[in-house]
Motif scaffolding. Structure first.
Motif, PDB file in Angstrom:
ATOM      1  N   ASN A  16     -39.499 -43.770 -11.812  1.00  0.00           N
ATOM      2  CA  ASN A  16     -38.927 -42.532 -12.368  1.00  0.00           C
ATOM      3  C   ASN A  16     -39.989 -41.478 -12.667  1.00  0.00           C
ATOM      4  O   ASN A  16     -40.132 -41.032 -13.800  1.00  0.00           O
ATOM      5  N   GLU A  17     -40.740 -41.105 -11.667  1.00  0.00           N
ATOM      6  CA  GLU A  17     -41.843 -40.150 -11.870  1.00  0.00           C
ATOM      7  C   GLU A  17     -41.692 -38.920 -10.986  1.00  0.00           C
ATOM      8  O   GLU A  17     -42.684 -38.220 -10.736  1.00  0.00           O
ATOM      9  N   ALA A  18     -40.490 -38.630 -10.498  1.00  0.00           N
ATOM     10  CA  ALA A  18     -40.297 -37.548  -9.518  1.00  0.00           C
ATOM     11  C   ALA A  18     -41.040 -36.245  -9.851  1.00  0.00           C
ATOM     12  O   ALA A  18     -41.734 -35.703  -8.978  1.00  0.00           O
ATOM     13  N   ASP A  45     -42.658 -47.411  -4.943  1.00  0.00           N
ATOM     14  CA  ASP A  45     -41.527 -46.995  -5.763  1.00  0.00           C
ATOM     15  C   ASP A  45     -40.829 -48.242  -6.304  1.00  0.00           C
ATOM     16  O   ASP A  45     -40.229 -49.009  -5.558  1.00  0.00           O
ATOM     17  N   ASP A  46     -40.944 -48.420  -7.621  1.00  0.00           N
ATOM     18  CA  ASP A  46     -40.458 -49.638  -8.262  1.00  0.00           C
ATOM     19  C   ASP A  46     -38.980 -49.485  -8.646  1.00  0.00           C
ATOM     20  O   ASP A  46     -38.632 -49.554  -9.822  1.00  0.00           O
ATOM     21  N   GLY A  47     -38.145 -49.252  -7.648  1.00  0.00           N
ATOM     22  CA  GLY A  47     -36.699 -49.135  -7.899  1.00  0.00           C
ATOM     23  C   GLY A  47     -36.345 -47.970  -8.810  1.00  0.00           C
ATOM     24  O   GLY A  47     -35.474 -48.115  -9.686  1.00  0.00           O
ATOM     25  N   GLU A 206     -41.104 -39.796 -19.494  1.00  0.00           N
ATOM     26  CA  GLU A 206     -41.402 -40.569 -20.700  1.00  0.00           C
ATOM     27  C   GLU A 206     -42.132 -41.851 -20.383  1.00  0.00           C
ATOM     28  O   GLU A 206     -41.991 -42.390 -19.285  1.00  0.00           O
ATOM     29  N   SER A 207     -42.897 -42.358 -21.380  1.00  0.00           N
ATOM     30  CA  SER A 207     -43.558 -43.647 -21.200  1.00  0.00           C
ATOM     31  C   SER A 207     -42.488 -44.716 -20.997  1.00  0.00           C
ATOM     32  O   SER A 207     -41.422 -44.654 -21.589  1.00  0.00           O
ATOM     33  N   LYS A 208     -42.805 -45.706 -20.157  1.00  0.00           N
ATOM     34  CA  LYS A 208     -41.844 -46.787 -19.903  1.00  0.00           C
ATOM     35  C   LYS A 208     -41.991 -47.888 -20.945  1.00  0.00           C
ATOM     36  O   LYS A 208     -41.306 -48.883 -20.906  1.00  0.00           O
ATOM     37  N   TYR A 209     -42.947 -47.701 -21.871  1.00  0.00           N
ATOM     38  CA  TYR A 209     -43.197 -48.734 -22.856  1.00  0.00           C
ATOM     39  C   TYR A 209     -42.943 -48.244 -24.272  1.00  0.00           C
ATOM     40  O   TYR A 209     -43.841 -47.734 -24.933  1.00  0.00           O
TER      41      TYR A 209
HETATM   42  N1  UDP Z   1     -44.217 -48.303 -13.938  1.00  0.00           N
HETATM   43  C1  UDP Z   1     -43.655 -49.041 -12.903  1.00  0.00           C
HETATM   44  N2  UDP Z   1     -42.607 -49.877 -13.198  1.00  0.00           N
HETATM   45  C2  UDP Z   1     -42.129 -50.045 -14.464  1.00  0.00           C
HETATM   46  C3  UDP Z   1     -42.755 -49.324 -15.515  1.00  0.00           C
HETATM   47  C4  UDP Z   1     -43.801 -48.471 -15.226  1.00  0.00           C
HETATM   48  O1  UDP Z   1     -44.041 -48.893 -11.740  1.00  0.00           O
HETATM   49  O2  UDP Z   1     -41.185 -50.815 -14.644  1.00  0.00           O
HETATM   50  C5  UDP Z   1     -45.327 -47.369 -13.627  1.00  0.00           C
HETATM   51  C6  UDP Z   1     -45.144 -45.940 -14.135  1.00  0.00           C
HETATM   52  O3  UDP Z   1     -44.391 -45.153 -13.235  1.00  0.00           O
HETATM   53  C7  UDP Z   1     -46.574 -45.459 -14.271  1.00  0.00           C
HETATM   54  C8  UDP Z   1     -47.316 -46.728 -14.689  1.00  0.00           C
HETATM   55  O4  UDP Z   1     -46.475 -47.821 -14.304  1.00  0.00           O
HETATM   56  O5  UDP Z   1     -47.104 -45.028 -13.030  1.00  0.00           O
HETATM   57  C9  UDP Z   1     -47.596 -46.776 -16.185  1.00  0.00           C
HETATM   58  O6  UDP Z   1     -46.405 -46.545 -16.908  1.00  0.00           O
HETATM   59  P1  UDP Z   1     -46.339 -45.589 -18.176  1.00  0.00           P
HETATM   60  O7  UDP Z   1     -47.083 -44.330 -17.889  1.00  0.00           O
HETATM   61  O8  UDP Z   1     -44.925 -45.436 -18.597  1.00  0.00           O
HETATM   62  O9  UDP Z   1     -47.122 -46.464 -19.232  1.00  0.00           O
HETATM   63  P2  UDP Z   1     -48.033 -45.960 -20.443  1.00  0.00           P
HETATM   64  O10 UDP Z   1     -48.954 -44.893 -19.922  1.00  0.00           O
HETATM   65  O11 UDP Z   1     -47.113 -45.471 -21.483  1.00  0.00           O
HETATM   66  O12 UDP Z   1     -48.773 -47.208 -20.793  1.00  0.00           O
END
Ligand code: UDP
Ligand code: MG
Length: 316
Positions: A16-18, A45-47, A206-209
């Motif tokens: 989800n990074e479009a 692209d992770d789905g 948004e962050s995925k975490y």
């Molecule tokens: N990502 C991914 N699959 C997931 C979660 C995250 O491929 O299920 C990718 C996300 O698109 C990004 C990277 O992992 O490129 C780090 O994610 P994010 O920026 O949300 O993490 P943070 O920077 O908050 O640790």
């Protein structure tokens, strides 16, 4: 159309990074071209539930060095990164996040450090642009993982890293499911270096975490690399038994000195407490058992749905 065999592969997990992708590819190309070393960008692209895959396919029309791997569904950042490793052709493989938090302009720094003789180079985000909560969680987890793995690296969770081909080949031999790259490289016993890198806030999205995902991922990582939780349970059990023994002595003493007495409230509180402790202990043991269950199923770590790429030149 055939392309020069790349020397450096940039692997990017994408979920989800479009809105970030155009700028991401441009910044990577801008950082790589002056190095004069052939490169490819392997996006995985992770789905994604947004149109990340379609955006990547469009960028590819003008940038053939971009390869697009589409996973069948969302598998997670680590499986997506490993899917990129399996596709990468370079002698050097660099990972970077898609959200532009790691400036691609830092990639040459990592490659230079690798050229000094390291097997893996990790980016150290000295000035992290993340929330206080996030930074606190990372500090706790860095400390725990460093203790377990004996690693002296300051920033284990950074998404920007560079690896030698030999390391990637060894990493790809793994068949287990819970894989966390800092722990995996520490286990390989390879020479790990560190360089300070700039860090920015997320460009878009948004962050995925969130807090819950962070707790889940970090607990999963500790259980996957260590049996310390089981040992902790054993120690806690021994301590609780000691307390129980002390209480029995006290009750016997009170009975002898005061005769019959009623301590129902104390007994029920204790029962609740012990039942809770036992359930936590059982659930930790079940964590390990469920991991055996996952491993015996021998399912693939990820499934590739489609790949958009051009064949490289046959240089044999
Ligand atoms: N990502 C991914 N699959 C997931 C979660 C995250 O491929 O299920 C990718 C996300 O698109 C990004 C990277 O992992 O490129 C780090 O994610 P994010 O920026 O949300 O993490 P943070 O920077 O908050 O640790
Ligand atoms: Mg990020």
């Amino acid at each position: 159309m055939s392309l020069e065999t790349p020397e450096i592969s940039i692997v990017v997990p994408v979920f989800n990074e479009a809105p970030n992708l155009e700028r991401l590819v441009d910044e990577i190309v801008h950082a790589m071209e002056p190095m004069g070393r052939a490169f490819e960008i392997v996006t995985v692209d992770d789905g994604s539930r947004d149109n990340s895959f379609a955006v990547l396919a469009t960028i590819r029309e003008r940038e053939p060095r971009l390869r697009v791997v589409g996973l069948a569904r969302n598998f997670g950042q680590n499986p997506a990164t490993y899917a990129g490793f399996a596709q990468a052709r370079g002698r050097i493989v660099v990972t970077i996040d898609a959200d532009l938090q790691n400036p691609p302009s830092e990639i040459p720094k990592l490659v230079e450090k690798l050229d000094e003789g390291f097997d893996v180079v990790q980016g150290w985000r000295e000035q992290r642009q993340d929330s206080v909560l996030r930074r606190m969680a990372s500090r706790a987890i860095n400390g725990t993982v460093s203790k377990i793995t004996g690693s002296e690296i300051n920033d284990l969770g950074s998404g920007i890293k560079a690896y030698r081909r030999e390391v990637i080949d060894r990493l790809c031999l793994s068949t287990h499911h819970a894989r966390y790259l800092p722990a995996e490289t520490a286990w390989l016993g390879v020479k790990v270096g560190e360089v300070k890198v700039a860090h920015r806030s997320r460009a878009a999205g948004e962050s995925k975490y969130g807090l819950f995902a962070l707790l889940r991922v970090n607990f999963d990582m500790i259980v996957s690399i260590s049996t310390a939780p089981v040992k902790l349970v054993g120690t806690a059990g021994a301590l609780i038994s000691l307390i129980g023994f002390g209480m029995t002595v006290r009750i016997l003493f009170l009975r002898l000195t005061m005769g019959n007495f009623n301590e129902l409230a104390t007994v029920s509180a204790l029962l609740f407490f012990l039942a809770g402790v036992q359930m936590v202990c059982i659930s930790i043991l079940c964590e390990y058992v469920s991991r055996i269950y996952v491993e015996v199923q021998q399912r693939p770590y990820y499934i590739v749905g489609s790949v958009l790429e051009d064949a490289p030149a046959d240089d044999t």
